[in-house]
Design an enzyme around this catalytic site. Structure first.
Site, PDB file in Angstrom:
ATOM      1  N   ASN A   9       0.828  -0.915   0.016  1.00 42.05           N
ATOM      2  CA  ASN A   9      -0.018  -0.423  -0.047  1.00 42.05           C
ATOM      3  C   ASN A   9       0.556   1.111  -0.259  1.00 42.05           C
ATOM      4  O   ASN A   9       0.490   2.087  -0.936  1.00 42.05           O
ATOM      5  CB  ASN A   9      -1.215   0.408   0.828  1.00 42.05           C
ATOM      6  CG  ASN A   9      -1.837  -1.781   1.229  1.00 42.05           C
ATOM      7  OD1 ASN A   9      -2.208  -1.806   0.079  1.00 42.05           O
ATOM      8  ND2 ASN A   9      -2.956  -1.402   2.045  1.00 42.05           N
ATOM      9  N   HIS A  22     -15.986  37.212 -31.038  1.00 37.82           N
ATOM     10  CA  HIS A  22     -16.884  36.492 -31.713  1.00 37.82           C
ATOM     11  C   HIS A  22     -16.276  35.535 -32.959  1.00 37.82           C
ATOM     12  O   HIS A  22     -17.511  35.705 -34.270  1.00 37.82           O
ATOM     13  CB  HIS A  22     -17.806  37.555 -32.374  1.00 37.82           C
ATOM     14  CG  HIS A  22     -18.418  37.941 -30.641  1.00 37.82           C
ATOM     15  ND1 HIS A  22     -19.384  37.766 -30.273  1.00 37.82           N
ATOM     16  CD2 HIS A  22     -18.190  39.116 -30.258  1.00 37.82           C
ATOM     17  CE1 HIS A  22     -19.411  38.073 -28.937  1.00 37.82           C
ATOM     18  NE2 HIS A  22     -18.989  39.089 -29.197  1.00 37.82           N
ATOM     19  N   SER A  72      -4.006  13.680 -49.188  1.00 36.98           N
ATOM     20  CA  SER A  72      -5.909  12.162 -49.500  1.00 36.98           C
ATOM     21  C   SER A  72      -5.065  11.360 -51.009  1.00 36.98           C
ATOM     22  O   SER A  72      -4.752  11.885 -51.721  1.00 36.98           O
ATOM     23  CB  SER A  72      -7.035  13.678 -50.063  1.00 36.98           C
ATOM     24  OG  SER A  72      -7.535  12.891 -50.995  1.00 36.98           O
ATOM     25  N   LYS A 106      -5.267  17.394 -52.551  1.00 38.33           N
ATOM     26  CA  LYS A 106      -5.157  17.982 -51.326  1.00 38.33           C
ATOM     27  C   LYS A 106      -3.623  17.792 -50.123  1.00 38.33           C
ATOM     28  O   LYS A 106      -2.944  17.612 -50.014  1.00 38.33           O
ATOM     29  CB  LYS A 106      -6.276  17.413 -50.353  1.00 38.33           C
ATOM     30  CG  LYS A 106      -7.689  17.417 -50.554  1.00 38.33           C
ATOM     31  CD  LYS A 106      -7.956  18.798 -49.999  1.00 38.33           C
ATOM     32  CE  LYS A 106      -8.368  18.757 -48.603  1.00 38.33           C
ATOM     33  NZ  LYS A 106      -9.281  18.020 -47.949  1.00 38.33           N
ATOM     34  N   GLU A 135      -5.684  18.163 -36.051  1.00 36.93           N
ATOM     35  CA  GLU A 135      -6.315  17.486 -36.318  1.00 36.93           C
ATOM     36  C   GLU A 135      -6.187  16.592 -34.434  1.00 36.93           C
ATOM     37  O   GLU A 135      -7.286  16.375 -34.005  1.00 36.93           O
ATOM     38  CB  GLU A 135      -6.734  16.957 -37.887  1.00 36.93           C
ATOM     39  CG  GLU A 135      -7.707  17.966 -38.022  1.00 36.93           C
ATOM     40  CD  GLU A 135      -8.235  17.358 -39.817  1.00 36.93           C
ATOM     41  OE1 GLU A 135      -9.350  17.478 -39.797  1.00 36.93           O
ATOM     42  OE2 GLU A 135      -7.075  16.761 -40.027  1.00 36.93           O
TER      43      GLU A 135
END
Ligand code: ARG
Length: 493
Positions: A107, A182, A303, A309, A316
Site C-alpha cells: 500500500n 466572436h 488525400s 489536398k 487535427e
C-alpha cells in the site's frame, strides 16, 4: 511464491486471478519500485534487520533488476511490480530476498512509486512545455523584431494604402493581423502579440505543474499498510534518499491519497485544452479562406482521392487526442470518489489513466513543437486582412474623445461614418472630409492620422497591450520566464 497464500485453503479462481493482476501495466513503475526498495533496504540495515552483507547482496540484486528492466514477456504468475521485484531479488540473491518486505506494505509502495513516476513526468513535461513556448517566442521575434527598435520613427501609412509597406513588412517589419472577437475582425494587433497570448497559457500550465510537484514531493514509505511501520525505520533518511522534501505526516492519508495523481492529470487536461485551442485556430488560419499560414509538409498528409489536398492532420489529431486526456481525468475522479479510508483495491485503477495522460500529452507536445518550429506565416495576407473591416473605428472615436466629445457620442458619430463607408464600399480612411461633415465630424489631418495603422497600434499603450514597445517588453519577460522553467533540472531517481 505468492505474497499472501498462507491463510487460504484454496487458490483463487483462474480467471479472477488473471483479471486482478496489475503487472501488465505497473511494470512501467519498475525503476521507481527499485529505487524505493533500495531506500527501504538501507533503512532495514540501519534498523538491524539486514546485516551489512545482506544489504550489499540485496542492493546488487536491485541494481541488476533496474538494469535488466521489466521482462519482455508477461509472467502470469507475477501479480504486480512489487511481487516481481521481490521474486527477482530472491532469484538473484537467494533467501535474503524474503527479508526485503519486512516492515513494509504494498500500500505504501504503490503510493510511493506513483509519486516518483508523476514527479519524473512533471520534470520531462516541464522541459517539453517550455520548449514549445520557446517556439512561439522565436516566431514572435521573427514576426517583428527588427522594427521593435524604439528609435524607429512612426510609419504614417493609411491602412488601405498597403503598396508602400507590404513588401517591407513581409517577414521583417512589425507584422500585423486582425484579432477576432466572436470570430469577427475586431482590432489589429501585432502578430507577436497574438503568439505571445499562447505563451501565457503555457506559462500558467508550467506553474500548475510546478505547484503539483511541490505538493506531491513527500514520501509515504514507513506508513506500512495503514497505521505506520512496525520497525524503527528512519523515515527522514528514506525520504532524503529518494529526494523527497519530507516523509508524509499521516500513515492513513499517505496510503490512500491519490490527490497528486488527480491534480497532475487535471493540469494535463488544461495543457490539452490549450493545445486543442491552438490546433483549432491554426487549422482555421491554414484554410484558403484565411490563408494566414502555410502548413509544413512534414506535418501534413495528402488525400488518397483528391490529388490537390494538403491536410492539417497533426493539428487535427492534437485536437482529437485532447479528448482522451479528459477521459483519463474523469476516470481518475470516478475511481477515487467515495472510497472509505484507507487503501482499497479500486486505487489500482488510478494507475493507467495517469500513465496514459502523461504519454498522450508528451507526444502531443513533441509533435506540436516540431510543427510550430516549421510553420511559416503569410504576413502579407495577415496584413491585408488587418487593413480592412473598419478596425480603426475605435481609434477614430478615441481621437474625438481626446477633443472633448463624450465617448458615447463619439461612438455614434463614427458608427454613422462606418455606415456611410459600407454604402460607398470604402474604408474610414478613404471617406472624404465632406462625407465626414455629413456625419458631424470635422476630419482634419490629425483625424486621418488617428486612422493609420501605426496610430491604431500605438494607442494600446498599456502593459499587456499591443503597442509595439509593450509587445517587445512582453516578449522579453516571456522569454525570461520560459528560460527559468528550462533551467529547472530536477534530479530524479
Ligand atoms: N497492485 C496494487 C495497486 O496498484 C498494489 C497494492 C496492493 N495492496 C493490497 N492491499 N492488495 O494498488
Amino acid at each position: 511464491m505468492k505474497m499472501w497464500s498462507g491463510r487460504f485453503n484454496q487458490g483463487p479462481d483462474a480467471e479472477f486471478e488473471q483479471w486482478q493482476r496489475s503487472f501488465p501495466f505497473d511494470r512501467l513503475l519498475l525503476p521507481y519500485e527499485v529505487a524505493a526498495s533500495k531506500a527501504h533496504a538501507s533503512a532495514l540495515a540501519k534498523a538491524g534487520v539486514l546485516s551489512g552483507d545482506e544489504l550489499a547482496a540485496t542492493l546488487i540484486a536491485l541494481d541488476q533488476i533496474a538494469s535488466e528492466g521489466a521482462p519482455e514477456a508477461d509472467d502470469p504468475a507475477i501479480e504486480d511490480v512489487h511481487h516481481y521485484v521481490e521474486s527477482r531479488v530472491v532469484e538473484l540473491a537467494g533467501e535474503v530476498g524474503y527479508k526485503l518486505h519486512t516492515g513494509r506494505s504494498r500500500n505504501e509502495q504503490i503510493a510511493t512509486d506513483l509519486r516518483l513516476y508523476v514527479r519524473a513526468q512533471i520534470d520531462d513535461l516541464t522541459t517539453l512545455l517550455a520548449e514549445f513556448g520557446n517556439a512561439f517566442a522565436k516566431q514572435a521575434e521573427t514576426s517583428g523584431a527588427p522594427s521593435f527598435a524604439p528609435d524607429r520613427g512612426p510609419r504614417q501609412v493609411p491602412l488601405s494604402d498597403l503598396s508602400g509597406w507590404l513588401g517591407e513588412s513581409v517577414g521583417q517589419a512589425d507584422n500585423v493581423m486582425p484579432a477576432y472577437t466572436h470570430l469577427q475582425r475586431a482590432e489589429p494587433v501585432l502578430v507577436a502579440h497574438w503568439l505571445l497570448a499562447y505563451v501565457e497559457m503555457f506559462l500558467r500550465d508550467l506553474d500548475r505543474l510546478a505547484d503539483c510537484r511541490k505538493r506531491l514531493n513527500v514520501c509515504p514509505l514507513g506508513s506500512g499498510a495503514i497505521a505506520g511501520t512496525i520497525l524503527p525505520l528512519d523515515r527522514a533518511a528514506i525520504a532524503e534518499e529518494l529526494e523527497f522534501a519530507a516523509p508524509t505526516a499521516n500513515s492513513i492519508d499517505a496510503t490512500s491519497d491519490r490527490d497528486f495523481a488527480i491534480e497532475f492529470v487535471q493540469a494535463l487536461s488544461l495543457v490539452a485544452l490549450h493545445l486543442s485551442r491552438w490546433a483549432e485556430e491554426f487549422i482555421l488560419f491554414a484554410t484558403a479562406e484565411f490563408g494566414f499560414l502555410k502548413l509544413p509538409e512534414e506535418y501534413s498528409t495528402g488525400s488518397s482521392a483528391m490529388p490537390q489536398k494538403k491536410n492539417p492532420d497533426a493539428l487535427e489529431l492534437i485536437r482529437g487526442k485532447a479528448g482522451k486526456v479528459y477521459a483519463d481525468a474523469t476516470a481518475l475522479f470516478i475511481s477515487a470518489k467515495g472510497l472509505p479510508l484507507a487503501y482499497n483495491k479500486d486505487l489500482q485503477e488510478t494507475q493507467q489513466p495517469v500513465f496514459s495522460a502523461a504519454q498522450q500529452v508528451s507526444s502531443m507536445l513533441r509533435v506540436a513543437t516540431g510543427f510550430m518550429q516549421a510553420v511559416e506565416f503569410n504576413y502579407g495576407r495577415m496584413q491585408q486582412a488587418a487593413s480592412s473591416g473598419f478596425m480603426n473605428a475605435q481609434s477614430a472615436a478615441a481621437h474625438l474623445v481626446r477633443q472633448g466629445v463624450p465617448f458615447r457620442h463619439a461612438h455614434e458619430l463614427i458608427g454613422k461614418a462606418v455606415r456611410l463607408c459600407v454604402e460607398q464600399g470604402c474604408e474610414l480612411e478613404q471617406l472624404s472630409k465632406e462625407n465626414y461633415m455629413l456625419c458631424g465630424i470635422a476630419a482634419d489631418e490629425q483625424f486621418y492620422t488617428a486612422l493609420t495603422l501605426n496610430e491604431v497600434l500605438a494607442i494600446h499603450n498599456v502593459p499587456g497591450g499591443t503597442a509595439p514597445q509593450r509587445v517587445l517588453k512582453s516578449l522579453q519577460t516571456a522569454k525570461e520566464e520560459l528560460s527559468q522553467f528550462l533551467g529547472v533540472a530536477h534530479a530524479c531517481t
